[in-house]
Design a protein around this motif. Sequence first.
Motif, PDB file in Angstrom:
ATOM      1  N   ASN A 283       0.858  -1.184   0.000  1.00  0.00           N
ATOM      2  CA  ASN A 283       0.000   0.000   0.000  1.00  0.00           C
ATOM      3  C   ASN A 283       0.898   1.239   0.000  1.00  0.00           C
ATOM      4  O   ASN A 283       1.464   1.604   1.022  1.00  0.00           O
ATOM      5  N   CYS A 284       1.015   1.870  -1.165  1.00  0.00           N
ATOM      6  CA  CYS A 284       1.925   3.011  -1.310  1.00  0.00           C
ATOM      7  C   CYS A 284       1.569   4.149  -0.367  1.00  0.00           C
ATOM      8  O   CYS A 284       2.457   4.821   0.190  1.00  0.00           O
ATOM      9  N   LEU A 285       0.286   4.386  -0.190  1.00  0.00           N
ATOM     10  CA  LEU A 285      -0.142   5.514   0.628  1.00  0.00           C
ATOM     11  C   LEU A 285       0.221   5.305   2.098  1.00  0.00           C
ATOM     12  O   LEU A 285       0.673   6.238   2.777  1.00  0.00           O
ATOM     13  N   VAL A 286       0.037   4.089   2.596  1.00  0.00           N
ATOM     14  CA  VAL A 286       0.392   3.790   3.988  1.00  0.00           C
ATOM     15  C   VAL A 286       1.896   3.946   4.198  1.00  0.00           C
ATOM     16  O   VAL A 286       2.345   4.507   5.211  1.00  0.00           O
ATOM     17  N   ILE A 287       2.690   3.467   3.244  1.00  0.00           N
ATOM     18  CA  ILE A 287       4.146   3.603   3.342  1.00  0.00           C
ATOM     19  C   ILE A 287       4.542   5.071   3.367  1.00  0.00           C
ATOM     20  O   ILE A 287       5.380   5.502   4.168  1.00  0.00           O
TER      21      ILE A 287
ATOM     22  N   ALA B 220      -0.110   8.548 -10.341  1.00  0.00           N
ATOM     23  CA  ALA B 220      -0.556   7.644 -11.409  1.00  0.00           C
ATOM     24  C   ALA B 220      -1.644   6.718 -10.902  1.00  0.00           C
ATOM     25  O   ALA B 220      -2.601   6.409 -11.617  1.00  0.00           O
ATOM     26  N   GLU B 221      -1.537   6.290  -9.649  1.00  0.00           N
ATOM     27  CA  GLU B 221      -2.504   5.355  -9.075  1.00  0.00           C
ATOM     28  C   GLU B 221      -3.828   6.035  -8.750  1.00  0.00           C
ATOM     29  O   GLU B 221      -4.903   5.485  -9.009  1.00  0.00           O
ATOM     30  N   LEU B 222      -3.777   7.233  -8.181  1.00  0.00           N
ATOM     31  CA  LEU B 222      -4.989   7.907  -7.725  1.00  0.00           C
ATOM     32  C   LEU B 222      -5.658   8.746  -8.807  1.00  0.00           C
ATOM     33  O   LEU B 222      -6.881   8.929  -8.781  1.00  0.00           O
ATOM     34  N   LEU B 223      -4.872   9.276  -9.768  1.00  0.00           N
ATOM     35  CA  LEU B 223      -5.415  10.187 -10.772  1.00  0.00           C
ATOM     36  C   LEU B 223      -5.342   9.647 -12.199  1.00  0.00           C
ATOM     37  O   LEU B 223      -5.966  10.201 -13.100  1.00  0.00           O
ATOM     38  N   GLY B 224      -4.558   8.593 -12.425  1.00  0.00           N
ATOM     39  CA  GLY B 224      -4.439   8.027 -13.771  1.00  0.00           C
ATOM     40  C   GLY B 224      -3.136   8.432 -14.428  1.00  0.00           C
ATOM     41  O   GLY B 224      -2.692   9.573 -14.309  1.00  0.00           O
ATOM     42  N   VAL B 225      -2.524   7.473 -15.141  1.00  0.00           N
ATOM     43  CA  VAL B 225      -1.235   7.744 -15.770  1.00  0.00           C
ATOM     44  C   VAL B 225      -1.355   8.777 -16.883  1.00  0.00           C
ATOM     45  O   VAL B 225      -0.409   9.508 -17.180  1.00  0.00           O
ATOM     46  N   HIS B 226      -2.543   8.864 -17.532  1.00  0.00           N
ATOM     47  CA  HIS B 226      -2.714   9.835 -18.610  1.00  0.00           C
ATOM     48  C   HIS B 226      -2.741  11.274 -18.094  1.00  0.00           C
ATOM     49  O   HIS B 226      -2.621  12.215 -18.873  1.00  0.00           O
ATOM     50  N   ARG B 227      -2.881  11.443 -16.766  1.00  0.00           N
ATOM     51  CA  ARG B 227      -2.858  12.782 -16.175  1.00  0.00           C
ATOM     52  C   ARG B 227      -1.588  13.022 -15.365  1.00  0.00           C
ATOM     53  O   ARG B 227      -1.467  14.016 -14.657  1.00  0.00           O
TER      54      ARG B 227
ATOM     55  N   LEU C 197      -6.670  10.177   2.397  1.00  0.00           N
ATOM     56  CA  LEU C 197      -6.576  10.387   0.950  1.00  0.00           C
ATOM     57  C   LEU C 197      -7.204   9.251   0.155  1.00  0.00           C
ATOM     58  O   LEU C 197      -7.852   9.477  -0.868  1.00  0.00           O
ATOM     59  N   ARG C 198      -7.023   8.002   0.604  1.00  0.00           N
ATOM     60  CA  ARG C 198      -7.579   6.864  -0.132  1.00  0.00           C
ATOM     61  C   ARG C 198      -9.091   6.907  -0.152  1.00  0.00           C
ATOM     62  O   ARG C 198      -9.724   6.681  -1.192  1.00  0.00           O
ATOM     63  N   ARG C 199      -9.704   7.220   0.972  1.00  0.00           N
ATOM     64  CA  ARG C 199     -11.168   7.305   1.026  1.00  0.00           C
ATOM     65  C   ARG C 199     -11.684   8.414   0.109  1.00  0.00           C
ATOM     66  O   ARG C 199     -12.692   8.251  -0.597  1.00  0.00           O
ATOM     67  N   ILE C 200     -11.007   9.539   0.129  1.00  0.00           N
ATOM     68  CA  ILE C 200     -11.435  10.663  -0.718  1.00  0.00           C
ATOM     69  C   ILE C 200     -11.289  10.306  -2.186  1.00  0.00           C
ATOM     70  O   ILE C 200     -12.149  10.627  -3.013  1.00  0.00           O
ATOM     71  N   SER C 201     -10.201   9.613  -2.545  1.00  0.00           N
ATOM     72  CA  SER C 201     -10.008   9.202  -3.931  1.00  0.00           C
ATOM     73  C   SER C 201     -11.097   8.240  -4.381  1.00  0.00           C
ATOM     74  O   SER C 201     -11.649   8.366  -5.480  1.00  0.00           O
ATOM     75  N   ASN C 202     -11.445   7.268  -3.527  1.00  0.00           N
ATOM     76  CA  ASN C 202     -12.509   6.325  -3.879  1.00  0.00           C
ATOM     77  C   ASN C 202     -13.843   7.030  -4.036  1.00  0.00           C
ATOM     78  O   ASN C 202     -14.631   6.715  -4.938  1.00  0.00           O
ATOM     79  N   TRP C 203     -14.111   7.997  -3.140  1.00  0.00           N
ATOM     80  CA  TRP C 203     -15.366   8.762  -3.243  1.00  0.00           C
ATOM     81  C   TRP C 203     -15.407   9.556  -4.545  1.00  0.00           C
ATOM     82  O   TRP C 203     -16.436   9.603  -5.227  1.00  0.00           O
TER      83      TRP C 203
END
Length: 484
Positions: A319-323, A370-377, A431-437
């Motif tokens: 889990n990158c965010l936890v690290i 890249a994980e939370l917003l997409g590699v194209h962004r 951050l993970r919860r907000i990204s999923n929402w």
Amino acid sequence: MMRKQSLADVINEHPISIQAPDGGWGWMVVFSSFIFNMLLDGVIFTYGIFFPEFLRYFGESKGKTQLLHSVLVGTCLVSGPVVSVLVNKFGSRNMAATGTVIASVGLFLSSFSPNLDVMFIFYSIAGGIGFGMFYLPSIVIVGIYFDKRRALATGIAVCGAGVGAFVFAPFTKLLLETYDWRGTMWIMSAIMLNGVVFSSTFRPLGRDMNRNVKQINDAYDKCDTGTDKYPGGCYKQLCLPMKDMFDFSLLKSPTMLLYGASCLLVMFGFFIPSNFLPVWASDVNLSTEEGAFLILAMGVSNTITRVVIGYITDKPWANCLVINNTALLIGGLATCFVPFYTTFETLVIYAVAFGIVMAVFILLRSILMAELLGVHRLNNSFGLVGLSMGLSTFVGSPLAGALSDISGNYNVAFYFGGITIVLGGLICLPLRRISNWEQSRIKDFNLHHTFNSDQKNKRPDVKIMSAKKTLSVFTVSDSTRDRN
């Protein structure tokens, strides 16, 4: 009335799917990115060794002298959004080569500065612009060339920063003793020019890139002919202006804004240890060689950690965010207690620990985006995060230097740096919860948008069946949310 869609809207509806080779020429790109990171951080993280020389030569206050480094790093990072637009237009190769030349010229001309104010122009501003022009493309292009092994490839590339820190630290010390700071700048300038050669490896992904560009062009061609839902004649209005090459929808993303705020807080204190450890070592009666060794130890741990963390975060269970959050909290707390580290051994342990924290934070930025917003962004989001980091970098070290001038010691500087790093880790916890929402909102919007489009094209009886089916989906979804 349907609003006019931006370039970002169309790209999001027609995402660019680049087939990452995950190897081959990509390893040459990784090696070149490694060299660029080594050159960049070789200059940035050895400023603490130059700091006493600049204090003696220019005779200015600690706060103003620290501002020299902060403006350099801040300019490099703040230029991110502009550089991302230029990379979209001119490509990574051209931008990296141009940035290398600008940085080299800036370092060379800075050696002729009669005072600190002129030094700001050449060393900090010109050098910072050059660094920013080759830093962003050197990181982003690795994310484009790799998919499954993106974290490992990025880790190898950015560990060049650690190598730069521990190679340039003793090298810079030797040069200063032999040629003084002006001669050292000339040699640094000549070394920097090697980046022009390595930038030649940053070639686009050939046929795959051309095919993806054609996909976007086809989408805009529909705009021009009026055969699609977009307003007629929007191709020239959207594609030609430079401003439309930037994804402004990121400014509305809660995920982007929260992560940007975290990076802003972290960068207030990020460079304080590397800038102040050598002078702190002198205050606790350690030699200049031992002070330089602290930067060396920080660089070694930084380098090793980037490869190790890159390997770990490629695993499905990582889990990158936890690290990231854990490292920031530990690093911030450890920095708050630096005034109590008065022996060489304890300072080495701290330097190694903070080098690990630096490695985790720097490496995982592009991975998280890249994980939370997409590699194209990734290109545009990386530029925006760089902007937020640059703004705080302008203030962080000079403010710490000013606090040191007022208090008469460096204790408050380390307290300030540690607290801001801890806060940066804390606000990233949700951050993970907000990204999923946010992703669920986008999916709901797309579903509603598709349903409205189907209503326009289907017969009345089919519309009713489709409406009932969609209504049942929303009902089940709402009831599920209520239970949760």
